[in-house]
Design a protein around this motif. Structure first.
Motif, PDB file in Angstrom:
ATOM      1  N   GLY A 225      44.165  10.746  18.420  1.00  0.00           N
ATOM      2  CA  GLY A 225      43.055  11.095  19.305  1.00  0.00           C
ATOM      3  C   GLY A 225      42.285   9.874  19.767  1.00  0.00           C
ATOM      4  N   VAL A 226      42.038   8.933  18.846  1.00  0.00           N
ATOM      5  CA  VAL A 226      41.351   7.691  19.213  1.00  0.00           C
ATOM      6  C   VAL A 226      42.198   6.885  20.186  1.00  0.00           C
TER       7      VAL A 226
ATOM      8  N   HIS B  57      39.492  17.620  19.021  1.00  0.00           N
ATOM      9  CA  HIS B  57      38.329  17.386  19.881  1.00  0.00           C
ATOM     10  C   HIS B  57      38.404  16.025  20.558  1.00  0.00           C
ATOM     11  N   ARG B  58      38.800  15.010  19.821  1.00  0.00           N
ATOM     12  CA  ARG B  58      38.899  13.681  20.424  1.00  0.00           C
ATOM     13  C   ARG B  58      39.988  13.672  21.508  1.00  0.00           C
TER      14      ARG B  58
ATOM     15  N   LEU C  34      34.971  21.805  25.396  1.00  0.00           N
ATOM     16  CA  LEU C  34      34.605  21.042  24.209  1.00  0.00           C
ATOM     17  C   LEU C  34      33.147  21.309  23.832  1.00  0.00           C
ATOM     18  N   ALA C  35      32.275  21.342  24.814  1.00  0.00           N
ATOM     19  CA  ALA C  35      30.851  21.555  24.552  1.00  0.00           C
ATOM     20  C   ALA C  35      30.574  22.931  23.967  1.00  0.00           C
ATOM     21  N   GLU C  36      31.460  23.888  24.243  1.00  0.00           N
ATOM     22  CA  GLU C  36      31.272  25.258  23.746  1.00  0.00           C
ATOM     23  C   GLU C  36      31.900  25.462  22.366  1.00  0.00           C
TER      24      GLU C  36
ATOM     25  N   VAL D 291      32.345  16.327  20.062  1.00  0.00           N
ATOM     26  CA  VAL D 291      31.607  17.371  20.791  1.00  0.00           C
ATOM     27  C   VAL D 291      30.265  16.819  21.256  1.00  0.00           C
ATOM     28  N   THR D 292      29.573  16.109  20.384  1.00  0.00           N
ATOM     29  CA  THR D 292      28.257  15.576  20.721  1.00  0.00           C
ATOM     30  C   THR D 292      28.353  14.453  21.745  1.00  0.00           C
TER      31      THR D 292
END
Length: 904
Positions: A629-630, A661-662, A687-689, A698-699
């Motif tokens: 992901g990174v 998420h990433r 993602l925000a949901e 997410v943040t």
């Protein structure tokens, strides 16, 4: 002569040619018993020897699986005189694993690195070919060690070939699956060994054998037996075993006793076999009939069976009473302290009921196995000791030890089964708590974080449990609660808040940090806490690896990136120095995240690449997803669309897997950079949901969501997420977060307030330098200024952004800024061809790591020890790096700028 294996010969010939040229390789030859694996390994050995290579051979034995590193000891026995040539820590770890020295530091993968270094050392004067047959019967510690070494082979001149049954797993290594010979080759082989068959018998044998070479050779011998295996409906392997059993039945009794003892003595040591057989009236002369029958080979003081099925037929064909007697005899023959583990296991195998004395010996064996990182073997020994325990309390205690050892080995399902086997909970509350912890860990590994959280929080209330143990359970439960959901985090926070914490000590410091961090993540309206100070205090008191990991994770989640960078660097350095290789995927992920956060993209690429590779080599697949992901995010910044999508897709292939998420964020950033605002908004809104709204990705993706929504003309879609981000940023009390809030307000707020927010954002960026985010703010501000027809002011900010994007090789953003500069009328701005300044552009991540260390004056041997490579591989990478850097020697490296571009 080998029949029908031309393709397989070519594969081995190509590998052997490569190793003779100084390259390395690995291969797993798979197939059913008798299919020809050993014959192919013999071919490789003969060819390698004829070409001047050194050959090491080893083999798994069906009855040795309870002894850690037994297979490794047999393979490396001829090479042990070279141990002194290894780095001290590696030599100590390998000596400990092989029982040649007391338990030392490091972990199991340091032993794998020592094996890699030893193999590379052996290959310095001539290429080395290691051949390991029947790998499916190797003890797990040996398998993991050899696979780790095989995956890290590079330019070492070493070839490692495994022969194994088809169920053997060697993830990441190339495989060669053997199937039956074709009709022509099978007919030729049968004719070579039985040329006087009638057409009917030949047809029958060819049909029965199904192209299996061993069957084609051995089944004709069964034709004369009254109870021929050919006349049964058994599977082919069982028919072959029955054929060998018939040959064994024709041997004298004394010979069969010798073979039975040899079948159960995994090292094949002739002296031990004869010592144990003496009680049955057998002598060395009684081996002669078995040799003449071609069932065994006696050489160099060892007894070896012609084929593993002969060993199996010998042992399994004996009556139970005979097997019990032979194990008792072997236990007596293995009387010295160097044979303590084998002695204990033979006693245990000979036991037919509870026996506390034997259980105690087996428990000591388990303890020794655990100290040598043979946790699977330790679990097996503890489990058998529990079965032999007459007392219920001792049985429960040993089952708990077995479950803990299985969990340490990563066998979480087995750990839970062992925990469930404790039918009566131990009276000792501390032991009960340990039992619950194993159960919770197993459930967490199965994706049942909520159940794991519940178990630990309930266990913290056990009567008689001390406050420290209760707090440990609450801390561990809070960690599982992080993954379970908001409700579980709330409960963890409430329980921790109700405690009266001691002012000093690791647990108190950790609990205070956890309370403050969870409060921030849950957006609780609490008195502001100095998270940086709490994190520093907890980091100083962290006296266990998992505590330091928790501190780094909490600080990263709450925006204390500089502290994470410092702590993670320290932890990575300590793990390298201590040989704790298994910890590095986790630590390097935290380091890469912190480096990425502060725009040290090139450093983050090096950390994530190394972490991803070590995760692959050590089988820690959850961390592969996190690192992927990174890496996908870094590729999005660089504009490598194909690589970004490939990495992200590898993560997203497992729903809700690590790094999901990433990976979504990476694809959203790629779309945003390429101007695909609608696609970016769709990804980032999803993602925000996310229900775990406190996650890092997410943040921190919210500012990208805001930009995508504004570019698409739908700012309201980012409103709720931005409100949460604003609350979180206020609790973080970090300039970088405040800068992003100001930038978002410039995009979302009234037009007449935009410039105020842009200038505030740039001022805040100056307090916490993160070049990539600052350049993005300057780009957005420059766009706003150009639209306001203030082109001169716009070009100033746009030029600054361009210079940063060039240094960071952020191609999509560079193309955008050059387009804006063109719109302002600035000349010489087209093209969008990013060029990373300095020598770093030319180096791979691993070359960069090696060059940086070499520039400090470290030798190839020192660098190899730090990066878990062989010295020869280090030299190979330097050889490739020098031309890219325009240097010819190590001394010239010190004059180069090798820092991350964002650090200049």
């Amino acid at each position: 002569m080998l029949h029908g294996r031309d393709t397989e010969h070519r594969v081995l010939d190509e590998l052997l040619s490569a190793v003779m040229a100084g390259h390395s390789g690995a291969l797993v030859v798979l197939g059913e018993p008798g299919i020809g694996k050993t014959t192919l390994l013999d071919y490789a050995a003969k060819t390698a020897t004829s070409e001047g290579a050194r050959v090491l051979r080893g083999s798994g034995v069906e009855f040795e699986a309870e002894l850690p590193f037994a297979g490794l000891q047999l393979l490396l026995r001829p090479a042990l005189r070279h141990l002194d040539a290894l780095p001290e820590a590696q030599a100590a770890a390998l000596r400990s694993a092989l029982g040649l020295a007391p338990a030392g530091g490091g972990d199991q993968f340091l032993i794998g690195l020592a094996v890699l270094s030893l193999l590379a050392r052996l290959a310095e004067d001539k290429p080395l070919v290691c051949l390991v047959d029947d790998a499916q019967w190797l003890d797990r510690a040996t398998v993991e060690t050899l696979l780790f070494a095989a995956r890290r082979l590079a330019e070492d001149g070493v070839l490692l070939v495994f022969g194994a049954r088809s169920h053997f797993s060697a993830h990441g290594l190339p495989e060669l699956e053997l199937t039956g010979l074709d009709a022509s080759a099978a007919t030729a082989l049968l004719a070579e060994h039985a040329d006087d068959l009638t057409p009917q018998l030949r047809y029958r044998l060819l049909a029965e054998a199904g192209g299996n070479p061993l069957a084609l050779i051995e089944l004709p011998a069964a034709l004369g037996d009254a109870d021929s295996a050919l006349d049964t409906h058994l599977p082919l392997t069982e028919k072959l075993r029955a054929t060998f059993s018939a040959q064994l039945d024709r041997l004298p009794d004394a010979t069969r006793w010798l073979l039975l003892i040899a079948a159960a003595e995994d090292t094949g040591d002739l002296a031990i076999v004869l010592s144990a057989a003496a009680g049955f009236g057998a002598t060395v002369a009684d081996l002669r009939p078995a040799e003449l029958a071609g069932l065994v080979v006696v050489a160099d003081g060892t007894v070896g069976f012609r084929h593993p099925l002969v060993r199996t037929a010998t042992y399994q064909g004996a009556p139970l009473a005979d097997r019990l007697a032979l194990h008792q005899a072997l236990a007596g023959a293995l009387s010295g302290p160097e044979h303590a583990d084998r002695h204990a296991w033979h006693l245990a195998t000979a036991s037919t009921g509870p026996d506390e004395a034997v259980a105690e010996e087996l428990e000591r064996t388990a303890t020794r196995a655990g100290s040598r990182h043979g946790h699977t073997a330790a679990a097996t020994a503890y489990e058998r000791a529990a079965q032999l325990s007459p007392a219920v309390a001792e049985r429960a205690r040993r089952l708990v030890l077995a479950a803990e050892a299985a969990a340490e080995a990563g066998e979480v399902s087995r750990a839970r089964s062992l925990a469930v086997a404790v039918t009566e909970p131990p009276e000792d509350p501390e032991l009960r708590a340990r039992l619950v912890q194993v159960d919770a860990l197993a459930r967490f590994a199965e994706g049942r974080a909520g159940e794991a959280h519940r178990l630990l929080l309930d266990a913290a209330n056990l009567a008689g449990l001390g406050q420290e143990q209760s707090l440990d359970l609450l801390l561990a439960g809070s960690y599982f609660g992080w993954f379970a959901g908001r409700r579980e985090l709330v409960e963890s926070l409430d329980r921790l808040t109700a405690l009266r914490l001691e002012p000093d000590g690791a647990r108190g410091a950790m609990a205070r940090l956890l309370v403050a961090a969870i409060s921030v993540l849950l957006d609780r309206d609490v008195a502001p806490a100095d998270l940086a100070a709490l994190g520093e205090q907890a980091g100083l008191h962290a006296d266990a690896p998992h505590q330091l990991l928790l501190v780094c994770g909490l600080e990263l989640a709450t925006g204390q990136d500089a502290a994470v960078l410092s702590l993670a660097r320290r932890a990575v350095t300590e793990a390298r120095a201590d040989g704790r290789i298994a910890r590095l995927p986790n630590l390097l992920f935290l380091l890469a995240e912190a480096q990425l956060a502060v725009s040290l993209h090139r450093d983050a690429l090096a950390s994530a690449t190394e972490g991803n590779q070590i995760a692959e080599d050590t089988g820690q697949h959850q961390w592969r997803g996190m690192h992927a992901g990174v890496l996908a995010y870094l590729m999005a910044i660089e504009g490598d669309d194909t690589r970004c999508r490939d990495l992200a897709d590898s993560v997203l292939a497992a729903p809700d897997g690590p790094g999901t998420h990433r990976a979504i964020w990476a694809l959203g950033v790629l779309d945003l950079g390429r101007g695909r605002a609608a696609a970016a908004l769709a990804r980032l809104a999803t993602l925000a949901e996310s229900p775990s709204g406190y996650g890092v990705a997410v943040t921190r993706s919210v500012p990208d969501l805001v930009e995508a929504a504004v570019r698409l003309g739908e700012p309201a879609r980012a409103g709720e997420a931005f409100d949460r981000f604003t609350t979180r940023a206020r609790s973080m009390r970090q300039a970088w977060a405040d800068a992003l809030v100001a930038r978002c307000r410039a995009l979302l707020g009234p037009e007449q307030e935009a410039e105020h927010h842009f200038t505030a954002a740039l001022s805040l960026h100056g307090k916490d330098r993160r070049p990539f985010e600052q350049a993005r703010t300057e780009l957005l501000y420059g766009e706003w200024l150009r639209r306001a027809r203030r082109k001169a002011e716009a070009s100033t900010h746009l030029r600054s952004a361009k210079e940063t994007f060039e240094r960071l090789q952020a191609r999509p953003w560079l193309e955008r800024v050059e387009g804006e500069l063109g719109a302002t009328g600035v000349t010489g701005s087209g093209g969008g061809h990013a060029t990373l300044r300095g020598p770093l552009a030319q180096l791979t991540p691993q070359e960069l790591q090696i060059v940086r260390l070499a520039a400090t004056g470290l030798s190839n041997r020192d660098i190899a020890a730090q990066l878990f490579l062989s010295p020869r591989t280090v030299g190979h990478h330097l050889y490739k790096a020098y031309p890219k850097l325009g240097v010819q020697s190590r001394a010239e490296l010190a004059g180069l700028t090798l820092r991350d571009p964002a650090a200049t």
